[in-house]
Design an enzyme around this catalytic site. Sequence first.
Site, short mmCIF file in Angstrom:
data_model
loop_
_atom_site.label_atom_id
_atom_site.label_comp_id
_atom_site.label_asym_id
_atom_site.label_seq_id
_atom_site.Cartn_x
_atom_site.Cartn_y
_atom_site.Cartn_z
CG HIS A 29 -2.67 3.06 5.86
ND1 HIS A 29 -4.01 3.33 5.72
CD2 HIS A 29 -2.53 1.73 5.65
CE1 HIS A 29 -4.65 2.21 5.41
NE2 HIS A 29 -3.77 1.22 5.37
CG HIS A 89 -5.22 -1.74 9.06
ND1 HIS A 89 -4.27 -2.70 8.81
CD2 HIS A 89 -5.20 -0.92 7.97
CE1 HIS A 89 -3.72 -2.49 7.61
NE2 HIS A 89 -4.26 -1.40 7.09
CD GLU A 130 -3.08 -0.75 2.21
OE1 GLU A 130 -4.19 -0.41 1.79
OE2 GLU A 130 -2.81 -0.86 3.42
CG HIS A 146 -8.29 -0.45 4.60
ND1 HIS A 146 -7.80 -0.17 3.35
CD2 HIS A 146 -7.20 -0.75 5.34
CE1 HIS A 146 -6.48 -0.31 3.34
NE2 HIS A 146 -6.09 -0.67 4.54
ZN LIG Z 1 -4.09 -0.78 5.04
#
Ligand SMILES: [Zn+2]
Length: 257
Positions: free
Chosen positions: A99, A101, A80, A174
């Site tokens: 980033h 989760h 990603e 996500h």
């Molecule tokens: Zn992710």
Amino acid sequence: MEPEYLRSFYRKLIDGNHILHHHSLFDAYGHLSMRHPLNPDVFIMARNMAPATLSPDDLIEYQVSDAEAFDPGSPEGYVERRIHSEIYKRHDEVNAIVHGHSESIAPYTITNVPLRACYHMAGFLGPGPVPVYDSAQHRQSGDVPDLLVRNEYLAYELAKRFDDGNVVTLMRGHGLTVVAQSVELAVLRAIYTKKNAVIQMAAMTLCTATGTKLEDIHYLGEDEAEAAANMTRWSGARPWELWVREVEASGLYVNHA
Ligand SMILES: [Zn+2]
């Protein structure tokens, strides 16, 4: 001068990864990157690994233009990583990106309940609902529907969510992505977005348990959110120093930079 100068940034990036793991923003997954302090066309991020065990040898320099590693012999990177390249490309003022989760965030990504700024530490969320990016709206035929931001196009659509000064975007089913001008501020915003999500959940549960209307929850107003966002900008060094001490004292994390 350059290696010594860069070393302090590497150290900060590694501390940031450890802090985000310590605060459960990351588990074996999640990534924090920073724009190269001497070359804005480059960003630095870990190889494909659990962030808690990151050391300087695991850091890779990527081109902002296409998220490819400068050194073709670099170890495998995160699938990603275009989340980072597309945001750095579109937003000159962004120097650090988180980033992750977090499970505290997940409920707000799969319901129609918007995440809103509940308290002064999360004024950076702004007065309105935090936007939610839905990869399903942007998938093209042939894309794997696993909700990951696997290609430049999906990442480009995510990067647009940070126009107009927005700094946090939720991602359906996500997680979340957070941007800032510095690693310290990106880490602070990620941590307080999570805390804010927990507070909002508690307030909503309290309302439901007592028959109080959800519409009566008093979220931050526009002027309050703006003033509170400024406050976390100037006071952010205090939690950073504490959080570094916490990961140094924990025994799990080692920072060799
Ligand atoms: Zn992710």
